[in-house]
Write a protein that holds these residues in place. Structure first.
Motif, PDB file in Angstrom:
ATOM      1  N   LYS A   1      52.542  45.817  31.594  1.00  0.00           N
ATOM      2  CA  LYS A   1      51.486  44.918  31.141  1.00  0.00           C
ATOM      3  C   LYS A   1      51.627  43.583  31.869  1.00  0.00           C
ATOM      4  N   TYR A   2      50.523  43.061  32.409  1.00  0.00           N
ATOM      5  CA  TYR A   2      50.538  41.794  33.147  1.00  0.00           C
ATOM      6  C   TYR A   2      49.795  40.734  32.339  1.00  0.00           C
ATOM      7  N   VAL A   3      50.451  39.615  32.129  1.00  0.00           N
ATOM      8  CA  VAL A   3      49.909  38.555  31.291  1.00  0.00           C
ATOM      9  C   VAL A   3      49.873  37.247  32.075  1.00  0.00           C
ATOM     10  N   GLU A   4      48.729  36.578  32.049  1.00  0.00           N
ATOM     11  CA  GLU A   4      48.630  35.256  32.680  1.00  0.00           C
ATOM     12  C   GLU A   4      49.264  34.227  31.741  1.00  0.00           C
ATOM     13  N   VAL A   5      50.396  33.688  32.145  1.00  0.00           N
ATOM     14  CA  VAL A   5      51.122  32.719  31.323  1.00  0.00           C
ATOM     15  C   VAL A   5      50.496  31.339  31.437  1.00  0.00           C
ATOM     16  N   SER A   6      50.148  30.962  32.667  1.00  0.00           N
ATOM     17  CA  SER A   6      49.543  29.648  32.856  1.00  0.00           C
ATOM     18  C   SER A   6      48.803  29.597  34.186  1.00  0.00           C
ATOM     19  N   ARG A   7      47.918  28.623  34.274  1.00  0.00           N
ATOM     20  CA  ARG A   7      47.205  28.326  35.522  1.00  0.00           C
ATOM     21  C   ARG A   7      47.192  26.816  35.681  1.00  0.00           C
ATOM     22  N   SER A   8      47.545  26.351  36.866  1.00  0.00           N
ATOM     23  CA  SER A   8      47.568  24.914  37.126  1.00  0.00           C
ATOM     24  C   SER A   8      46.953  24.635  38.490  1.00  0.00           C
ATOM     25  N   GLY A   9      46.872  23.360  38.827  1.00  0.00           N
ATOM     26  CA  GLY A   9      46.331  22.972  40.123  1.00  0.00           C
ATOM     27  C   GLY A   9      44.817  22.888  40.109  1.00  0.00           C
ATOM     28  N   PRO A  10      44.229  22.325  41.174  1.00  0.00           N
ATOM     29  CA  PRO A  10      42.769  22.191  41.260  1.00  0.00           C
ATOM     30  C   PRO A  10      42.095  23.540  41.482  1.00  0.00           C
ATOM     31  N   ASP A  11      40.775  23.593  41.268  1.00  0.00           N
ATOM     32  CA  ASP A  11      40.039  24.844  41.391  1.00  0.00           C
ATOM     33  C   ASP A  11      40.140  25.439  42.791  1.00  0.00           C
ATOM     34  N   HIS A  12      40.222  24.571  43.811  1.00  0.00           N
ATOM     35  CA  HIS A  12      40.248  25.085  45.179  1.00  0.00           C
ATOM     36  C   HIS A  12      41.646  25.548  45.605  1.00  0.00           C
ATOM     37  N   ALA A  13      42.655  25.243  44.791  1.00  0.00           N
ATOM     38  CA  ALA A  13      44.019  25.678  45.123  1.00  0.00           C
ATOM     39  C   ALA A  13      44.803  25.957  43.845  1.00  0.00           C
ATOM     40  N   PRO A  14      44.370  26.959  43.077  1.00  0.00           N
ATOM     41  CA  PRO A  14      45.038  27.233  41.799  1.00  0.00           C
ATOM     42  C   PRO A  14      46.426  27.828  41.993  1.00  0.00           C
ATOM     43  N   VAL A  15      47.255  27.667  40.967  1.00  0.00           N
ATOM     44  CA  VAL A  15      48.592  28.253  40.945  1.00  0.00           C
ATOM     45  C   VAL A  15      48.722  29.038  39.640  1.00  0.00           C
ATOM     46  N   PHE A  16      49.027  30.323  39.757  1.00  0.00           N
ATOM     47  CA  PHE A  16      49.110  31.207  38.588  1.00  0.00           C
ATOM     48  C   PHE A  16      50.566  31.581  38.297  1.00  0.00           C
ATOM     49  N   THR A  17      50.910  31.571  37.013  1.00  0.00           N
ATOM     50  CA  THR A  17      52.177  32.131  36.552  1.00  0.00           C
ATOM     51  C   THR A  17      51.860  33.400  35.784  1.00  0.00           C
ATOM     52  N   ILE A  18      52.384  34.518  36.269  1.00  0.00           N
ATOM     53  CA  ILE A  18      52.109  35.821  35.669  1.00  0.00           C
ATOM     54  C   ILE A  18      53.413  36.443  35.196  1.00  0.00           C
ATOM     55  N   ALA A  19      53.372  37.024  33.998  1.00  0.00           N
ATOM     56  CA  ALA A  19      54.522  37.765  33.468  1.00  0.00           C
ATOM     57  C   ALA A  19      54.190  39.247  33.463  1.00  0.00           C
ATOM     58  N   VAL A  20      55.147  40.052  33.864  1.00  0.00           N
ATOM     59  CA  VAL A  20      55.018  41.502  33.737  1.00  0.00           C
ATOM     60  C   VAL A  20      55.990  41.953  32.669  1.00  0.00           C
ATOM     61  N   GLU A  21      55.519  42.832  31.772  1.00  0.00           N
ATOM     62  CA  GLU A  21      56.326  43.244  30.634  1.00  0.00           C
ATOM     63  C   GLU A  21      56.308  44.759  30.491  1.00  0.00           C
ATOM     64  N   LEU A  22      57.451  45.326  30.184  1.00  0.00           N
ATOM     65  CA  LEU A  22      57.561  46.746  29.852  1.00  0.00           C
ATOM     66  C   LEU A  22      57.799  46.886  28.359  1.00  0.00           C
ATOM     67  N   ASP A  23      57.447  48.047  27.785  1.00  0.00           N
ATOM     68  CA  ASP A  23      57.609  48.175  26.334  1.00  0.00           C
ATOM     69  C   ASP A  23      59.045  48.421  25.901  1.00  0.00           C
ATOM     70  N   ASN A  24      59.986  48.400  26.870  1.00  0.00           N
ATOM     71  CA  ASN A  24      61.410  48.441  26.499  1.00  0.00           C
ATOM     72  C   ASN A  24      61.995  47.032  26.425  1.00  0.00           C
ATOM     73  N   GLY A  25      61.126  46.011  26.572  1.00  0.00           N
ATOM     74  CA  GLY A  25      61.556  44.621  26.454  1.00  0.00           C
ATOM     75  C   GLY A  25      61.858  43.926  27.757  1.00  0.00           C
ATOM     76  N   GLU A  26      61.933  44.660  28.851  1.00  0.00           N
ATOM     77  CA  GLU A  26      62.214  44.056  30.153  1.00  0.00           C
ATOM     78  C   GLU A  26      60.991  43.287  30.654  1.00  0.00           C
ATOM     79  N   SER A  27      61.220  42.131  31.295  1.00  0.00           N
ATOM     80  CA  SER A  27      60.099  41.334  31.813  1.00  0.00           C
ATOM     81  C   SER A  27      60.567  40.417  32.937  1.00  0.00           C
ATOM     82  N   GLU A  28      59.622  39.958  33.712  1.00  0.00           N
ATOM     83  CA  GLU A  28      59.873  38.973  34.769  1.00  0.00           C
ATOM     84  C   GLU A  28      58.608  38.140  34.943  1.00  0.00           C
ATOM     85  N   ARG A  29      58.785  36.965  35.545  1.00  0.00           N
ATOM     86  CA  ARG A  29      57.649  36.091  35.847  1.00  0.00           C
ATOM     87  C   ARG A  29      57.637  35.758  37.331  1.00  0.00           C
TER      88      ARG A  29
END
Length: 226
Positions: free
Chosen positions: A175-203
């Protein structure tokens, strides 16, 4: 029709002089600049994707006569996916000749991976329509160059590899979740988390959701396989 100096220089970068220059102009015209008298590149993108696929299929079969379909498929996907098309587009500076509407230009359209990848496919189609398959194939093989020889035997993208890892262990797809978005519209920066149902995750953080998802999947997969 006479091409601008910028488009003539672009012809030199791709190694093809157009007998029908209107095809090149259409190939670099984004939908934000389309009008009743100016066609955009969407239909060419559709055709170029298919031409690219045939070129890469031929090339991979010729380079490895012993490979199975299962071995060839991930290599093929790595060579034709949008990220690779965008990388090739950047190498020949497609962004410099894109015809964009003001809003798309102000939001950094000349650097957007999706726009560059789409335009690269449209340019392939333009060459195909202008001079036939052989000309399109020659250009593609020249521009993709060592990417074809260097593509890994296991060239799955990180998201695909992580999904296969999870399925092999009876887990649900990541599962991929958008944690946050920052920066101006022309140069956005996304933080995405990936999660497994066994509890493992990374950003991961990147300039597009797609890139951040791939980076997060790669990081999690690297940790899980150590």
């Amino acid at each position: 029709m006479k091409l601008s100096a910028e488009l003539k220089a672009f012809e030199g970068r791709i190694g093809h002089r157009f007998a029908q220059p209107e095809l090149l102009l259409r190939a670099v015209t984004h939908s934000s600049m389309s009008s009743p008298t100016r066609e955009d590149n969407q239909r060419l993108e559709f055709l170029g994707d298919r031409v690219l696929g045939l070129v890469m299929s031929e090339a991979l079969l010729a380079r490895d006569t012993a490979a199975t379909e299962g071995q060839l498929a991930p290599r093929f996907n790595a060579l034709v996916r949008k990220e690779t098309c965008a990388d090739v587009a950047k190498a020949i500076d497609v962004g410099a000749v894109l015809k964009l509407g003001r809003s798309e230009m102000m939001s950094g359209g000349r650097r957007k991976q999706a726009l560059l990848g789409d335009a690269m496919e449209a340019v392939i189609a333009a060459v195909y329509l202008d001079a036939g398959f052989d000309a399109a194939r020659d250009m593609v093989l020249r521009l993709w160059g060592k990417r074809i020889d260097d593509v890994k035997a296991d060239a799955r993208d990180a998201k695909t590899a992580l999904q296969e890892w999870a399925q092999a262990r009876g887990l649900k797809p990541p599962k991929y979740v958008e944690v946050s978005r920052s920066g101006p519209d022309h140069a956005p920066v996304f933080t995405i988390a990936v999660e497994l149902d066994n509890g493992e995750s990374e950003r991961a953080i990147a300039g597009s959701k797609r890139q951040a998802e791939q980076a997060a999947a790669k990081a999690l997969l690297a940790r899980l396989e150590t």
